[in-house]
Design a protein around this motif. Structure first.
Motif, short mmCIF file in Angstrom:
data_model
loop_
_atom_site.label_atom_id
_atom_site.label_comp_id
_atom_site.label_asym_id
_atom_site.label_seq_id
_atom_site.Cartn_x
_atom_site.Cartn_y
_atom_site.Cartn_z
N LEU A 1 0.82 -1.21 0.00
CA LEU A 1 0.00 0.00 0.00
C LEU A 1 0.86 1.26 0.00
O LEU A 1 0.59 2.23 -0.73
N LEU A 2 1.92 1.25 0.80
CA LEU A 2 2.80 2.42 0.86
C LEU A 2 3.59 2.59 -0.44
O LEU A 2 3.80 3.71 -0.92
N ASN A 3 4.03 1.48 -1.03
CA ASN A 3 4.73 1.56 -2.31
C ASN A 3 3.82 2.17 -3.37
O ASN A 3 4.26 3.02 -4.16
N ALA A 4 2.57 1.73 -3.39
CA ALA A 4 1.63 2.25 -4.38
C ALA A 4 1.36 3.74 -4.19
O ALA A 4 1.00 4.43 -5.14
N ALA A 5 1.54 4.22 -2.96
CA ALA A 5 1.30 5.64 -2.66
C ALA A 5 2.55 6.48 -2.87
O ALA A 5 2.53 7.69 -2.63
N GLY A 6 3.65 5.85 -3.31
CA GLY A 6 4.85 6.62 -3.64
C GLY A 6 5.98 6.55 -2.65
O GLY A 6 7.05 7.13 -2.86
N PHE A 7 5.80 5.82 -1.55
CA PHE A 7 6.87 5.68 -0.57
C PHE A 7 7.87 4.63 -1.04
O PHE A 7 7.51 3.66 -1.71
N GLY A 8 9.13 4.81 -0.64
CA GLY A 8 10.16 3.83 -0.94
C GLY A 8 10.41 2.95 0.26
O GLY A 8 9.74 3.04 1.28
N GLU A 9 11.41 2.07 0.14
CA GLU A 9 11.75 1.14 1.21
C GLU A 9 13.25 1.12 1.40
O GLU A 9 14.01 1.27 0.44
N THR A 10 13.69 0.92 2.63
CA THR A 10 15.11 0.77 2.92
C THR A 10 15.30 -0.25 4.02
O THR A 10 14.42 -0.44 4.87
N LEU A 11 16.44 -0.92 4.00
CA LEU A 11 16.82 -1.84 5.06
C LEU A 11 17.79 -1.20 6.04
O LEU A 11 18.18 -1.82 7.03
N ASP A 12 18.17 0.03 5.75
CA ASP A 12 19.17 0.76 6.56
C ASP A 12 18.47 1.80 7.41
O ASP A 12 17.85 2.73 6.90
N VAL A 13 18.59 1.65 8.73
CA VAL A 13 17.93 2.59 9.63
C VAL A 13 18.43 4.02 9.41
O VAL A 13 17.67 4.98 9.58
N ASP A 14 19.68 4.18 9.03
CA ASP A 14 20.23 5.52 8.82
C ASP A 14 19.67 6.18 7.57
O ASP A 14 19.78 7.40 7.41
N ASP A 15 19.08 5.39 6.69
CA ASP A 15 18.55 5.91 5.44
C ASP A 15 17.03 6.08 5.49
O ASP A 15 16.41 6.54 4.53
N ALA A 16 16.42 5.70 6.61
CA ALA A 16 14.96 5.68 6.72
C ALA A 16 14.40 7.03 7.16
O ALA A 16 15.02 7.75 7.95
N ASP A 17 13.22 7.35 6.64
CA ASP A 17 12.49 8.54 7.09
C ASP A 17 11.46 8.19 8.15
O ASP A 17 11.01 9.06 8.90
N ILE A 18 11.08 6.91 8.21
CA ILE A 18 10.10 6.46 9.19
C ILE A 18 10.27 4.95 9.36
O ILE A 18 10.70 4.26 8.43
N ALA A 19 9.98 4.44 10.55
CA ALA A 19 10.06 3.00 10.82
C ALA A 19 8.68 2.47 11.19
O ALA A 19 7.95 3.09 11.97
N ILE A 20 8.33 1.31 10.61
CA ILE A 20 7.09 0.63 10.96
C ILE A 20 7.46 -0.67 11.66
O ILE A 20 8.15 -1.52 11.09
N VAL A 21 7.02 -0.81 12.90
CA VAL A 21 7.28 -2.02 13.68
C VAL A 21 5.98 -2.79 13.80
O VAL A 21 5.04 -2.33 14.45
N ASN A 22 5.91 -3.95 13.16
CA ASN A 22 4.72 -4.80 13.22
C ASN A 22 4.93 -5.80 14.35
O ASN A 22 5.79 -6.68 14.25
#
Length: 447
Positions: free
Chosen positions: A30-51
């Motif tokens: 859903l987030l990808n479809a809305a234009g958000f990207g993904e990263t595996l690097d915490v230093d490169d992240a703008d937000i973290a989702i913890v499920n």
């Protein structure tokens, strides 16, 4: 003016079971479809989702620790990393969390996870709109994919908090499930693993004569053109109907692999757990499955130290598992979970006794499981490639055979040859160690 979501990267942290992996995958898509990207690097992240997972107290603790570790890393970093906590912990403790965890920017209960785009957009102050949507929206990149066929649970086992976390049982429609399966197969997936809290009663809440057996037949029809596999997990003993046994036996795409968590075998303990059955009924069920389904592989779950469990009842469970020689068995020590009926029962077993009984069962099931795995040495079988790893000795292919459920039953290691993730290849199984196997690729000339 709010900025656009494009370029904003999300870090995903998933804890708990395969059902949570499916939920994270849905949110990612859903987030990808809305234009958000993904990263595996915490230093490169703008937000973290913890499920998060909250099935056991230990799982809740792990979820909180993971969240706080991210928060501490954020505090030490140069820029802020907002955290969104999703899933079971907010569902179970939602009203208490904002005050207890000020480090978290937003909490999303399991039933609200389809709103993740709006939540992340608000937290980041950006504009984004969910696009695509649809039941089949997934981002699976591996060779196997878990597909949830139901949500919630109506059993109310006295030791389990799932009905209070995930709500009452409801089945997804066959049309929705098959649509998702089709999209996953078209994307390269070769094994569909059907999961739910109680898969055997799928369809009982739907109109018409819907059953899991009928669903397996429909899913098999979707899988057939792709030469794929169908596996079903989390079947309760009562769910093994004549119709379902026949469907598993007579549908080639459906693997003869069944996961039936018994928890215990003592009639008194099962009754106290708000479960049914007795040793003879369970023995009869497993005997019938082995007799009627050729090559039957069985996985189960046993619980040690349930309130009131006596030494004799612990021995009864040990003897039962030893006699059945399950291929795979998960063992858990009973956990006294807040809000469950068993937590208030008299006769709580002390921790030392629980651990002793648990370890005794673990020693047994490992011996049985290692032996069951070794029995496959010498077989020629099909293997799905899950990964390719570079090591000091060169490239190693890692896959799993039909008798190994992904992510829980061990793997087949192939130390020479070429294949890509998602390939289904023929392999001779030449050795085993614990639950792992060593395979050798069979050339086309040898097949």
């Amino acid at each position: 003016m709010p900025q656009n979501a494009s370029g904003r990267k999300v870090l995903y942290v998933t804890l708990g079971c395969a059902k949570n992996e499916v939920d994270t995958d849905r949110m990612r898509a859903l987030l990808n479809a809305a234009g958000f990207g993904e990263t595996l690097d915490v230093d490169d992240a703008d937000i973290a989702i913890v499920n998060t997972c909250s099935f056991l107290a230990s799982a809740t603790e792990e979820s909180l620790e993971a969240t706080l570790e991210l928060a501490e890393g954020r505090a030490e970093g140069v820029r802020e990393l907002p955290i969104v906590m999703c899933g079971c912990v907010p569902s179970r403790y939602g009203d208490e969390l904002p005050e207890q965890l000020p480090e978290v920017a937003a909490f999303v209960k399991a039933e609200d996870e389809d709103d993740i785009v709006s939540v992340v957009s608000v937290v980041l102050g950006v504009e984004a709109s969910a696009q695509g949507g649809g039941s089949a929206l997934r981002t699976v990149e591996g060779a196997s994919a878990f597909v949830k066929i139901s949500e919630g649970c109506d059993r109310f086992c006295t030791f389990c908090a799932i009905p209070y976390i995930r709500g009452r049982y409801y089945s997804r429609s066959a049309e929705e499930i098959c649509s998702e399966v089709e999209a996953l197969l078209a994307g390269g997936v070769r094994e569909i693993v059907l999961i739910g809290q109680d898969t055997g009663i799928w369809g009982s809440d739907l109109k018409g004569d819907e059953t899991l057996a009928k669903l397996l037949t429909r899913v098999a029809e979707v899988v057939r053109p792709y030469d794929g596999w169908v596996r079903v997990l989390y079947l309760q003993p009562e769910g093994m109907t004549d119709e379902l046994i026949a469907a598993i036996r007579d549908t080639p795409e459906v693997l003869p692999y069944i996961d039936i968590p018994i928890q215990h075998c003592s009639e008194r303990v099962l009754s106290a757990m708000n479960r049914s059955g007795d040793p003879q009924q369970l023995h009869d069920l497993f005997r019938r499955l082995r007799e009627e389904i050729p090559g039957m592989v069985l996985r189960t779950t046993g619980m040690a130290g349930f309130p009131g469990e006596t030494d004799e009842e612990a021995d009864e469970l040990y003897d039962f598992i030893e006699a059945e020689e399950f291929d795979y068995t998960s063992v858990f020590a009973y956990s006294q979970e807040d809000g469950t009926a068993a937590a208030e029962m008299e006769g709580q077993v002390d921790e030392d006794t629980k651990l002793e009984r648990t370890q005794r069962l673990i020693d047994l099931v490992e011996e049985l499981g290692f032996s069951a795995t070794a029995k496959h040495v010498g077989e020629r079988t099909r293997v799905i490639i899950d990964g390719v790893e570079e090591g000091e000795g060169g490239v190693e292919l890692i896959g799993h055979a039909w008798f190994q459920a992904p992510d829980c039953d061990g793997a087949v290691h192939i130390q020479s040859g070429e294949a890509a993730v998602g390939d289904v290849i023929t392999v001779d199984l030449v050795d085993s160690f614990c639950y792992e196997m060593v395979g050798k690729i069979v050339s086309e000339d040898e097949e």
